[in-house]
Scaffold this motif. Structure first.
Motif, PDB file in Angstrom:
ATOM      1  N   ASP A  11      10.277  -8.691 -37.699  1.00 46.70           N
ATOM      2  CA  ASP A  11       9.937  -7.487 -36.647  1.00 46.70           C
ATOM      3  C   ASP A  11      10.041  -8.739 -35.100  1.00 46.70           C
ATOM      4  OD1 ASP A  11       7.887  -5.243 -35.518  1.00 46.70           O
ATOM      5  OD2 ASP A  11       9.528  -5.918 -34.739  1.00 46.70           O
ATOM      6  N   SER A  13      10.256  -8.206 -31.999  1.00 41.56           N
ATOM      7  CA  SER A  13       9.837  -7.665 -30.665  1.00 41.56           C
ATOM      8  C   SER A  13       8.199  -7.569 -30.987  1.00 41.56           C
ATOM      9  CB  SER A  13      10.363  -6.281 -30.393  1.00 41.56           C
ATOM     10  OG  SER A  13       9.885  -5.452 -31.354  1.00 41.56           O
ATOM     11  N   ARG A 133      24.023 -16.430  -6.542  1.00 42.29           N
ATOM     12  CA  ARG A 133      23.662 -17.600  -6.779  1.00 42.29           C
ATOM     13  C   ARG A 133      22.026 -17.737  -6.652  1.00 42.29           C
ATOM     14  NH1 ARG A 133      27.236 -22.534  -5.350  1.00 42.29           N
ATOM     15  NH2 ARG A 133      28.702 -21.149  -5.865  1.00 42.29           N
ATOM     16  N   LEU A 176      36.718 -12.979 -21.945  1.00 49.92           N
ATOM     17  CA  LEU A 176      37.240 -12.029 -23.004  1.00 49.92           C
ATOM     18  C   LEU A 176      36.991 -10.604 -22.614  1.00 49.92           C
ATOM     19  CD1 LEU A 176      36.917 -13.842 -26.320  1.00 49.92           C
ATOM     20  CD2 LEU A 176      38.831 -13.797 -24.929  1.00 49.92           C
ATOM     21  N   ALA A 191      37.393  -1.897 -11.888  1.00 56.15           N
ATOM     22  CA  ALA A 191      36.695  -1.558 -13.317  1.00 56.15           C
ATOM     23  C   ALA A 191      35.807  -2.833 -13.814  1.00 56.15           C
ATOM     24  CB  ALA A 191      37.697  -1.302 -14.241  1.00 56.15           C
ATOM     25  N   THR A 194      32.880  -2.933 -11.947  1.00 55.86           N
ATOM     26  CA  THR A 194      31.763  -1.874 -12.393  1.00 55.86           C
ATOM     27  C   THR A 194      31.253  -2.271 -13.879  1.00 55.86           C
ATOM     28  OG1 THR A 194      33.185  -0.371 -11.270  1.00 55.86           O
ATOM     29  CG2 THR A 194      31.461   0.646 -12.735  1.00 55.86           C
ATOM     30  N   VAL A 195      32.031  -2.724 -14.817  1.00 60.32           N
ATOM     31  CA  VAL A 195      31.534  -2.862 -16.165  1.00 60.32           C
ATOM     32  C   VAL A 195      30.724  -4.011 -16.195  1.00 60.32           C
ATOM     33  CG1 VAL A 195      32.303  -3.621 -18.338  1.00 60.32           C
ATOM     34  CG2 VAL A 195      33.709  -2.011 -17.218  1.00 60.32           C
ATOM     35  N   CYS A 198      27.352  -2.665 -14.950  1.00 59.99           N
ATOM     36  CA  CYS A 198      26.657  -2.116 -15.868  1.00 59.99           C
ATOM     37  C   CYS A 198      25.904  -3.258 -17.022  1.00 59.99           C
ATOM     38  CB  CYS A 198      27.504  -1.243 -16.776  1.00 59.99           C
ATOM     39  SG  CYS A 198      28.233   0.217 -15.907  1.00 59.99           S
ATOM     40  N   ALA A 201      23.021  -4.735 -15.643  1.00 56.10           N
ATOM     41  CA  ALA A 201      21.865  -3.774 -15.579  1.00 56.10           C
ATOM     42  C   ALA A 201      21.224  -3.576 -16.907  1.00 56.10           C
ATOM     43  CB  ALA A 201      22.324  -2.390 -15.001  1.00 56.10           C
ATOM     44  N   LEU A 202      22.151  -3.728 -17.887  1.00 56.45           N
ATOM     45  CA  LEU A 202      21.379  -3.723 -19.386  1.00 56.45           C
ATOM     46  C   LEU A 202      20.721  -4.927 -19.476  1.00 56.45           C
ATOM     47  CD1 LEU A 202      21.890  -2.277 -21.851  1.00 56.45           C
ATOM     48  CD2 LEU A 202      23.423  -3.720 -22.767  1.00 56.45           C
ATOM     49  N   LEU A 205      17.192  -4.553 -17.914  1.00 57.69           N
ATOM     50  CA  LEU A 205      16.687  -3.638 -18.739  1.00 57.69           C
ATOM     51  C   LEU A 205      16.008  -4.227 -20.056  1.00 57.69           C
ATOM     52  CD1 LEU A 205      16.168  -0.599 -18.385  1.00 57.69           C
ATOM     53  CD2 LEU A 205      17.579  -0.304 -20.341  1.00 57.69           C
ATOM     54  N   VAL A 206      16.672  -4.991 -20.743  1.00 55.80           N
ATOM     55  CA  VAL A 206      16.233  -5.852 -21.972  1.00 55.80           C
ATOM     56  C   VAL A 206      15.121  -6.548 -21.432  1.00 55.80           C
ATOM     57  CG1 VAL A 206      17.078  -7.543 -23.607  1.00 55.80           C
ATOM     58  CG2 VAL A 206      18.493  -5.770 -23.056  1.00 55.80           C
ATOM     59  N   LEU A 209      12.019  -4.174 -20.692  1.00 59.21           N
ATOM     60  CA  LEU A 209      11.428  -3.708 -22.027  1.00 59.21           C
ATOM     61  C   LEU A 209      11.090  -4.537 -23.159  1.00 59.21           C
ATOM     62  CD1 LEU A 209      14.307  -0.947 -22.611  1.00 59.21           C
ATOM     63  CD2 LEU A 209      11.784  -0.658 -21.830  1.00 59.21           C
ATOM     64  N   PHE A 210      11.630  -5.759 -23.400  1.00 57.87           N
ATOM     65  CA  PHE A 210      11.330  -6.339 -24.495  1.00 57.87           C
ATOM     66  C   PHE A 210      10.853  -7.820 -24.174  1.00 57.87           C
ATOM     67  CE2 PHE A 210      14.646  -3.499 -25.775  1.00 57.87           C
ATOM     68  CZ  PHE A 210      14.063  -2.876 -26.926  1.00 57.87           C
TER      69      PHE A 210
ATOM     70  N   ARG B   6      10.595   2.088 -26.587  1.00 56.84           N
ATOM     71  CA  ARG B   6      11.463   0.877 -25.803  1.00 56.84           C
ATOM     72  C   ARG B   6      12.967   1.098 -26.396  1.00 56.84           C
ATOM     73  NH1 ARG B   6       8.523  -4.397 -26.570  1.00 56.84           N
ATOM     74  NH2 ARG B   6       7.636  -3.284 -28.393  1.00 56.84           N
ATOM     75  N   LEU B  10      16.331   1.747 -24.432  1.00 58.12           N
ATOM     76  CA  LEU B  10      17.348   0.987 -24.331  1.00 58.12           C
ATOM     77  C   LEU B  10      18.739   1.718 -24.891  1.00 58.12           C
ATOM     78  CD1 LEU B  10      18.527  -1.864 -24.139  1.00 58.12           C
ATOM     79  CD2 LEU B  10      18.042  -2.257 -26.592  1.00 58.12           C
ATOM     80  N   LEU B  17      25.022   3.557 -19.304  1.00 56.99           N
ATOM     81  CA  LEU B  17      25.809   2.197 -18.479  1.00 56.99           C
ATOM     82  C   LEU B  17      27.214   2.080 -19.130  1.00 56.99           C
ATOM     83  CD1 LEU B  17      23.191  -0.413 -18.426  1.00 56.99           C
ATOM     84  CD2 LEU B  17      24.102   0.940 -16.631  1.00 56.99           C
ATOM     85  N   ALA B  21      30.954   2.285 -17.810  1.00 61.38           N
ATOM     86  CA  ALA B  21      31.684   1.423 -17.829  1.00 61.38           C
ATOM     87  C   ALA B  21      33.034   1.797 -18.228  1.00 61.38           C
ATOM     88  CB  ALA B  21      31.258   0.288 -18.778  1.00 61.38           C
ATOM     89  N   ALA B  24      34.822   4.127 -15.631  1.00 57.98           N
ATOM     90  CA  ALA B  24      35.449   3.274 -14.609  1.00 57.98           C
ATOM     91  C   ALA B  24      36.613   2.458 -15.021  1.00 57.98           C
ATOM     92  CB  ALA B  24      34.424   2.193 -14.208  1.00 57.98           C
ATOM     93  N   ALA B  28      40.495   3.473 -13.661  1.00 56.97           N
ATOM     94  CA  ALA B  28      41.345   2.413 -13.349  1.00 56.97           C
ATOM     95  C   ALA B  28      42.757   2.380 -13.818  1.00 56.97           C
ATOM     96  CB  ALA B  28      40.722   1.001 -13.323  1.00 56.97           C
TER      97      ALA B  28
END
Lengths: 426, 338
Positions: A11, A13, A133, A176, A191, A194-195, A198, A201-202, A205-206, A209-210, B6, B10, B17, B21, B24, B28
């Motif tokens: 486990d 976490s 940077r 890739l 795009a 934007t990706v 996202c 941002a993830l 968040l990790v 949270l963790f 949590r 997540l 998100l 993604a 978007a 496009a």
């Protein structure tokens, strides 16, 4: 490697940030390290997505000429070094706000991705990249401090190895991911940004949270009475390490020059050029964990020096009048990757050994800043030497300098009997 | 802290998100698909055969939306707004002279895109192709059609992070001998040999099959250089010259000059340099020009400016008189032959 580790950790976490329980084997990689590794992996996917499409975006998307881009790099590098010190210093404030400072750093870089959608001129894009940077500079030292604080001193090399391997995996996956987006949507640079935003941002968040924040019991309630920067610089071990990292950094030729030399020496086809960094990164990825474990067993300072010998060997192969063989680039890139695997995380582990917990972030920042600044100076000096003498004599000089630096550092980094570093008993 | 909230947080974030993604990307993709359909009012394009060097035709990359976007197309030189004939050959950059064509095109691979330079004969059949190290930016053919040059942007080639560099190659299409990198030529700065790691060369324009002009940059300055394939030298002639274009009579160079006081984002104006007197004169085009201009004849320059379709072609007199005028919309990389 990451999967194998997480499978053996029931486990992740739950053990986050704590010392392993007596019944657990010390060799396990703590959950916090895996969480921080995931944050770095995700963040690197995000930032490498942008890096990979940037030239194409500027030329075909915006119709800009990207040649003016390098001009401000000196300034950015200076700022980045300074920011790193600030990040380390701030993160030690009040006995450990590493997580907050790292979150600000990761957050700043994440905010820069959507900003790329809004700016369309070279100066502004340059400014956004500089902010990106700055975020990277801020977060590096607190992140390494958290890794070092989350694991047993005896397994630090391995923990940093796991982190660096995950980080590199992200760097390899990013281009890739960008390609997949561009394949789905022709000219879809917006795009990609934007990706990338996202994904970044993830990552933040990790982290939030963790990765556990300040831990009661593992750190003193407040920092030292002296200013952390001065306190760190007063430690003989930190001074020796900074000296060595700087000295070795002054003779570490930048990746691009190494690839350029490799390409010229072996007359490689032009289309191979983008693949050379992939070679180094793959070796780094594969060797970071094993070499980190070796460092824990045989001595981190020794492995740090051996890593530089691998770099020296790579220089040697490029200077020696060897014939053109398809094996040579493979050997050079493997040596180059093992240089990173044996030094990058290992230096952080060695530094952590020498710096008390209360000023860990500052100590890491000082050593890394010395190294980064020295490498930048080396780039400029090497560029000049290349101009005046040509590539082979320039590389020969760097090799000689590296040999001397390594010898000096071997003397400086001898474990002193008075202050035995916390090397494992094995 | 409990693990469940949590993990749920997540999961929720991944969904949100991920949705953004995917949204978007789909948006496009839709926009890209829209460009495959011609709109009312767009230039008319029909498939057909394009012959290089045919008298009274101009050849260019068609930028109009529809199935023939990015294809090499031709229009009658006296009716540039007329219906276009499209060849089916897609190029990012193109130039032709003396019955030889050079097409720099993208090749869509499985793991990444790559680029190549394709040498074409007068009927647009491939003679040979060469892999490129980066994103194409300039292409030129010598007046006789024998020599060909191209420039690409290469990133990660320099020591300072985000900087980019150029790579310029020159090819002899009779002997098929290729000088991959003009930076390997001897560089003479004010007649003195100068070796520089930061040397960049781009924007070749040919005087004949072995002599050419180009831009060389080092130490933060740009120079007009005269190149010689036989001697393998580049000699500086003048400063602050980018993307030169030699007039048909070989006496003048049209180029983009970095002017003082302009915004750093749009620093270039279209100038003409007299090679005998080295006197510079501005054209009446006051907008930023980031293109290697071409000479339609001895006294008219044609160049690209950003437009609704990405690029439109404009003309202006080379002698500093007159005013700029729109030649055709939705076009790039023109060549005027015959």
């Amino acid at each position: 490697m990451y999967l194998a580790d997480s499978r053996t950790t029931p486990d992740p976490s739950d053990t986050a940030g704590r010392r392993p329980l007596p019944g657990r084997r010390a060799a396990l990689v703590p959950g916090t390290v895996l969480a921080l590794g995931s944050v770095s992996l995700i963040t690197d996917v995000s930032s490498e997505m942008v890096t990979a499409v940037l030239p194409l975006y500027l030329v075909t998307g915006l119709g800009l000429s990207p040649l003016g881009f390098g001009l401000l790099d000196g300034v950015y590098n200076g700022v980045s070094a300074l920011v790193r010190l600030v990040g380390g210093r701030l993160s030690d404030h009040g006995g450990g706000s590493h997580k907050s400072v790292a979150a600000v750093g990761y957050g700043l870089s994440a905010l820069c991705k959507p900003l790329l959608l809004l700016v369309h001129s070279v100066p502004w894009i340059g400014a956004v990249l500089a902010a990106d940077r700055t975020g990277k500079g801020l977060r590096t030292a607190p992140r390494d401090a958290m890794i070092s604080l989350a694991c047993e001193p005896a397994t630090r090399g391995r923990a940093f190895g796991v982190h660096r391997a995950m980080d590199t995996a992200g760097a390899l996956l990013g281009p890739l991911a960008a390609f997949v987006v561009l394949r789905a949507a022709a000219d879809g640079y917006d795009a990609v940004f934007t990706v990338s935003g996202c994904v970044a941002a993830l990552g933040v968040l990790v982290l939030l949270l963790f990765v556990p924040g300040r831990q009661a019991g593992t750190l003193p309630a407040r920092g030292p009475d002296r200013a952390p920067l001065r306190a760190a610089l007063l430690l003989p071990a930190v001074r020796r390490l900074t000296g060595c990292a700087t000295l070795l950094g002054l003779t570490t030729v930048s990746d691009s020059f190494l690839y350029l030399t490799l390409q010229r020496r072996l007359d490689l086809p032009e289309t191979w050029f983008p693949l050379l960094p992939v070679g180094t990164a793959t070796a780094f990825l594969l060797l970071a964990v094993p070499l980190g474990a070796v460092a824990d067993r045989t001595g981190r300072r020794r492995l740090f020096l051996c890593g530089h010998l691998a770099l020296l060997a790579a220089y040697g192969l490029l200077i020696a009048p060897l014939g053109i063989s398809p094996v040579l680039p493979l050997v050079v890139l493997t040596l180059h990757g093992s240089f990173y695997a044996a030094t990058d995380g290992v230096l952080a582990a060695v530094t952590a050994d020498a710096v008390p917990e209360a000023i860990r972030g500052t100590g890491l920042a000082v050593v890394q800043t010395g190294q980064t600044a020295a490498r930048f100076v080396c780039s400029i000096a090497f560029g000049t030497a290349w101009t005046v003498w040509g590539d082979r004599p320039a590389l020969g000089t760097a090799a000689a300098g590296l040999a001397v630096s390594a010898a000096v550092c071997a003397l400086l980094l001898r474990p002193s009997p008075a202050h035995t570093p916390p090397e494992p008993a094995r | 802290m409990n693990r469940m909230p949590r993990l749920l947080a997540l999961l929720a974030a991944v969904l949100v998100l991920g949705g953004v993604a995917v949204g978007a990307t789909l948006h496009a993709a839709d926009r890209a698909a829209e460009k495959d359909h011609a709109r009312p009012g767009d230039p008319r394009v029909r498939p057909g055969s394009v012959v290089l060097g045919a008298p009274g035709r101009s050849v260019f990359r068609n930028m109009a939306w529809g199935p023939h976007r990015d294809e090499i197309s031709a229009v009658p030189a006296n009716d540039p707004a007329g219906p276009r004939t499209s060849s089916g050959i897609r190029c990012l950059r193109f130039h032709t002279a003396g019955g030889t064509g050079i097409c720099l095109q993208a090749v869509h691979g499985r793991l990444r895109d790559s680029y190549r330079a394709v040498v074409l004969d007068a009927r647009l059949r491939e003679l040979r192709h060469y892999d490129l190290a980066g994103v194409p930016t300039r292409a030129r053919v010598s007046p006789s059609g024998r020599s060909v040059a191209w420039t690409v942007f290469v990133s990660g080639d320099s020591y300072a992070g985000t900087s980019f560099s150029t790579r310029t190659s020159v090819l002899d299409t009779r002997a098929w001998s290729l000088d991959r990198n003009l930076e390997d030529y001897r560089f003479l700065l004010d007649d003195r040999p100068h070796r520089a790691a930061d040397l960049n060369v781009w924007g070749v324009t040919f005087a004949d099959d072995t002599h050419f002009y180009a831009t060389a940059a080092t130490g933060g300055r740009t120079y007009l250089v005269r190149g010689d394939r036989t001697e393998r030298t580049l000699r500086t002639l003048h400063t602050n010259v980018e993307c030169p274009s030699l007039s048909p009579d070989g006496t003048r160079i049209a180029y983009k000059k970095r002017v003082e006081g302009a915004s750093p984002d749009a620093p270039w104006r279209l100038y003409v340099l007299d090679l005998r007197t080295l006197r510079e004169s501005a054209t009446t085009e006051r907008r930023n020009v980031d293109d290697q201009a071409v000479w339609r004849d001895g006294h008219t320059l044609v160049y690209s400016l950003p437009g609704d379709y990405g690029s439109d072609l404009w003309t202006v007199p080379a002698d500093g008189s007159g005013a700029p005028s729109l030649l055709m919309t939705a076009a790039l990389a023109p060549a005027f032959t015959g």
